[in-house]
Write a protein that holds these residues in place. Structure first.
Motif, PDB file in Angstrom:
ATOM      1  N   HIS A  52       4.472  96.438  81.376  1.00  0.00           N
ATOM      2  CA  HIS A  52       3.349  97.156  81.992  1.00  0.00           C
ATOM      3  C   HIS A  52       2.074  97.027  81.149  1.00  0.00           C
ATOM      4  N   ARG A  53       2.037  96.031  80.288  1.00  0.00           N
ATOM      5  CA  ARG A  53       0.861  95.721  79.472  1.00  0.00           C
ATOM      6  C   ARG A  53       0.395  96.945  78.658  1.00  0.00           C
ATOM      7  N   PRO A  54       1.266  97.518  77.841  1.00  0.00           N
ATOM      8  CA  PRO A  54       0.872  98.713  77.079  1.00  0.00           C
ATOM      9  C   PRO A  54      -0.172  98.387  76.018  1.00  0.00           C
ATOM     10  N   GLU A  55      -1.037  99.355  75.764  1.00  0.00           N
ATOM     11  CA  GLU A  55      -2.026  99.190  74.696  1.00  0.00           C
ATOM     12  C   GLU A  55      -1.394  99.388  73.327  1.00  0.00           C
ATOM     13  N   LEU A  56      -0.326 100.183  73.287  1.00  0.00           N
ATOM     14  CA  LEU A  56       0.371 100.498  72.038  1.00  0.00           C
ATOM     15  C   LEU A  56       1.862 100.305  72.261  1.00  0.00           C
ATOM     16  N   ALA A  57       2.520  99.590  71.341  1.00  0.00           N
ATOM     17  CA  ALA A  57       3.976  99.436  71.371  1.00  0.00           C
ATOM     18  C   ALA A  57       4.566 100.206  70.196  1.00  0.00           C
ATOM     19  N   ILE A  58       5.515 101.100  70.496  1.00  0.00           N
ATOM     20  CA  ILE A  58       6.202 101.872  69.463  1.00  0.00           C
ATOM     21  C   ILE A  58       7.655 101.415  69.436  1.00  0.00           C
ATOM     22  N   LEU A  59       8.064 100.873  68.315  1.00  0.00           N
ATOM     23  CA  LEU A  59       9.403 100.321  68.153  1.00  0.00           C
ATOM     24  C   LEU A  59      10.134 101.135  67.096  1.00  0.00           C
ATOM     25  N   ASP A  60      11.140 101.896  67.506  1.00  0.00           N
ATOM     26  CA  ASP A  60      11.852 102.804  66.606  1.00  0.00           C
ATOM     27  C   ASP A  60      13.172 102.176  66.173  1.00  0.00           C
ATOM     28  N   ASP A  61      13.129 101.476  65.038  1.00  0.00           N
ATOM     29  CA  ASP A  61      14.307 100.819  64.467  1.00  0.00           C
ATOM     30  C   ASP A  61      15.044  99.981  65.503  1.00  0.00           C
ATOM     31  N   PRO A  62      14.352  99.136  66.271  1.00  0.00           N
ATOM     32  CA  PRO A  62      14.996  98.438  67.386  1.00  0.00           C
ATOM     33  C   PRO A  62      15.976  97.362  66.957  1.00  0.00           C
ATOM     34  N   ARG A  93       2.445 107.941  78.317  1.00  0.00           N
ATOM     35  CA  ARG A  93       3.580 107.016  78.299  1.00  0.00           C
ATOM     36  C   ARG A  93       3.386 105.843  79.258  1.00  0.00           C
ATOM     37  N   ARG A  94       2.458 105.969  80.191  1.00  0.00           N
ATOM     38  CA  ARG A  94       2.127 104.829  81.036  1.00  0.00           C
ATOM     39  C   ARG A  94       1.352 103.764  80.270  1.00  0.00           C
ATOM     40  N   ARG A  95       0.768 104.156  79.152  1.00  0.00           N
ATOM     41  CA  ARG A  95      -0.045 103.222  78.358  1.00  0.00           C
ATOM     42  C   ARG A  95       0.643 102.788  77.071  1.00  0.00           C
ATOM     43  N   VAL A  96       1.867 103.298  76.867  1.00  0.00           N
ATOM     44  CA  VAL A  96       2.615 103.009  75.644  1.00  0.00           C
ATOM     45  C   VAL A  96       3.928 102.332  76.000  1.00  0.00           C
ATOM     46  N   GLY A  97       4.275 101.294  75.263  1.00  0.00           N
ATOM     47  CA  GLY A  97       5.591 100.676  75.393  1.00  0.00           C
ATOM     48  C   GLY A  97       6.490 101.203  74.290  1.00  0.00           C
ATOM     49  N   TYR A  98       7.695 101.676  74.650  1.00  0.00           N
ATOM     50  CA  TYR A  98       8.578 102.325  73.677  1.00  0.00           C
ATOM     51  C   TYR A  98       9.940 101.657  73.708  1.00  0.00           C
ATOM     52  N   LEU A  99      10.418 101.285  72.514  1.00  0.00           N
ATOM     53  CA  LEU A  99      11.752 100.703  72.382  1.00  0.00           C
ATOM     54  C   LEU A  99      12.450 101.384  71.217  1.00  0.00           C
ATOM     55  N   ALA A 100      13.591 102.013  71.500  1.00  0.00           N
ATOM     56  CA  ALA A 100      14.342 102.736  70.476  1.00  0.00           C
ATOM     57  C   ALA A 100      15.656 102.029  70.183  1.00  0.00           C
ATOM     58  N   GLU A 101      16.228 102.388  69.024  1.00  0.00           N
ATOM     59  CA  GLU A 101      17.523 101.834  68.631  1.00  0.00           C
ATOM     60  C   GLU A 101      18.587 102.148  69.677  1.00  0.00           C
ATOM     61  N   ASP A 102      18.569 103.376  70.187  1.00  0.00           N
ATOM     62  CA  ASP A 102      19.603 103.822  71.116  1.00  0.00           C
ATOM     63  C   ASP A 102      19.115 103.797  72.555  1.00  0.00           C
ATOM     64  N   GLN A 103      18.281 102.797  72.874  1.00  0.00           N
ATOM     65  CA  GLN A 103      17.731 102.696  74.226  1.00  0.00           C
ATOM     66  C   GLN A 103      18.848 102.680  75.268  1.00  0.00           C
ATOM     67  N   VAL A 104      18.755 103.572  76.237  1.00  0.00           N
ATOM     68  CA  VAL A 104      19.779 103.662  77.269  1.00  0.00           C
ATOM     69  C   VAL A 104      19.329 102.886  78.501  1.00  0.00           C
ATOM     70  N   MET A 105      20.163 101.940  78.922  1.00  0.00           N
ATOM     71  CA  MET A 105      19.879 101.176  80.138  1.00  0.00           C
ATOM     72  C   MET A 105      21.127 101.178  81.013  1.00  0.00           C
ATOM     73  N   TYR A 106      20.918 101.027  82.301  1.00  0.00           N
ATOM     74  CA  TYR A 106      22.037 101.090  83.250  1.00  0.00           C
ATOM     75  C   TYR A 106      22.866  99.809  83.148  1.00  0.00           C
ATOM     76  N   GLY A 107      24.075  99.942  82.590  1.00  0.00           N
ATOM     77  CA  GLY A 107      24.901  98.767  82.344  1.00  0.00           C
ATOM     78  C   GLY A 107      25.335  98.025  83.582  1.00  0.00           C
ATOM     79  N   TRP A 108      25.384  98.714  84.719  1.00  0.00           N
ATOM     80  CA  TRP A 108      25.828  98.060  85.954  1.00  0.00           C
ATOM     81  C   TRP A 108      24.726  97.234  86.601  1.00  0.00           C
ATOM     82  N   MET A 109      23.471  97.425  86.145  1.00  0.00           N
ATOM     83  CA  MET A 109      22.363  96.629  86.675  1.00  0.00           C
ATOM     84  C   MET A 109      22.303  95.272  85.970  1.00  0.00           C
TER      85      MET A 109
END
Length: 304
Positions: free
Chosen positions: A148-158, A77-93
């Motif tokens: 983080h300059r991933p070699e592979l990007a996985i985009l799940d219905d973003p 996962r350090r070499r993969v960039g992952y973006l999902a439809e339900d990506q959870v991020m801290y809203g207060w940031m």
């Protein structure tokens, strides 16, 4: 030898009595953008979670960037960039605070690139994430997935939930900032019009299996819709690769995979016909919900 970015062999996964993936085999070369298509519940997300080492497969094998996700998930996962439809991020940031928070988790994180992506995607640095629009949130997710300059990007219905213009903007960013850098991209989606514009190849997941995998242009070249008179059934048999049959008054319309051989048969038999090019949306529909059993009975048989 150039090792593929993704190599999946006979992968199987069930949840209880429900089989989600069955003998899935797929290979993706480095630098390619592949669209993973399937109806809701087809198993796309389950497959991606296995590739990320978040879920264990029941059988088969997977290698991602040469590593086994089941035994090396953290390194992978350090070499993969992952973006999902339900990506959870801290809203207060704020966006920039999120970037600073994530930086220590990735040895290859590049804050300059993260800031550059925020600017390119027009994401406000100092606005709370909960106050961002849906489109800005998706683009922020893409920025942090790539910093983080991933070699592979996985985009799940973003892009689901975005309006049509925002989806097109997202697809444009994908082309400009991923393909231009030669990254490998696995793009899972059912927004076919947007995927068609960016995918080098397409894999269609249906009933737990890969129903078709080919370069996008190959699918367009080999799968055609053909309009025939009803009496054509007297002269020719249903072709191999028949995906769908529909009847319209005195004609019937067939969708055929490997249409060139059938077209040669029609020409040799002197049967008038019309060939219609299909969009990726039409091709996907024919493969997953086509009804090939509707080939009309010969008129001579009906007359008897």
């Amino acid at each position: 030898m150039n090792e593929p970015a993704l190599s999946i062999r006979n992968l199987r996964k069930s949840f209880g009595s429900k089989t989600v993936l069955e003998d899935v085999t797929l290979e993706i070369t480095r630098g390619q953008t592949i669209a993973l298509l399937g109806r809701n519940g087809a198993g796309k997300t389950a497959l991606i979670r296995i590739l990320l080492g978040l879920v264990a497969a029941d059988g088969g094998a997977a290698r991602v960037l040469g590593r086994d996700p089941a035994t090396e998930p953290i390194e992978l996962r350090r070499r993969v960039g992952y973006l999902a439809e339900d990506q959870v991020m801290y809203g207060w940031m704020t966006a920039i605070e999120l970037c600073r928070f994530l930086e220590p988790f990735y040895p290859t994180w590049d804050m300059r690139i993260a800031q550059d992506y925020l600017d390119r995607f027009e994401v406000p640095w100092h606005q709370r994430i909960r106050e961002l629009s849906k489109g800005q949130t998706v683009k922020l997710g893409l920025a942090v997935a790539l910093a983080h300059r991933p070699e592979l990007a996985i985009l799940d219905d973003p892009a689901i939930g975005l309006d049509p213009i925002a989806r097109k903007e997202f697809a444009r960013e994908l082309i400009e900032h991923l393909q231009a850098e030669g990254r490998t991209v696995l793009y899972s989606s059912h927004l076919l019009a947007e995927v068609e514009a960016v995918a080098d190849s397409v894999a269609i997941l249906h009933n737990g299996r890969i129903a078709r995998h080919a370069p996008t242009e190959t699918l367009r070249d080999e799968i055609k819709q053909i309009v025939l008179p009803l009496d054509a059934a007297d002269s020719v048999s249903p072709p191999s690769g028949l995906l769908d049959v529909r009847r319209h008054d005195d004609r019937f319309v067939v969708t055929v995979d490997g249409a060139s051989a059938f077209l040669e048969t029609l020409a040799a038999s002197g049967i008038d016909h019309e060939v219609i090019d299909l969009s990726l949306d039409d091709i996907f529909e024919a493969i997953v919900i086509g009804r090939p059993q509707g080939w009309p009975r010969p008129l001579s048989a009906v007359a008897m």
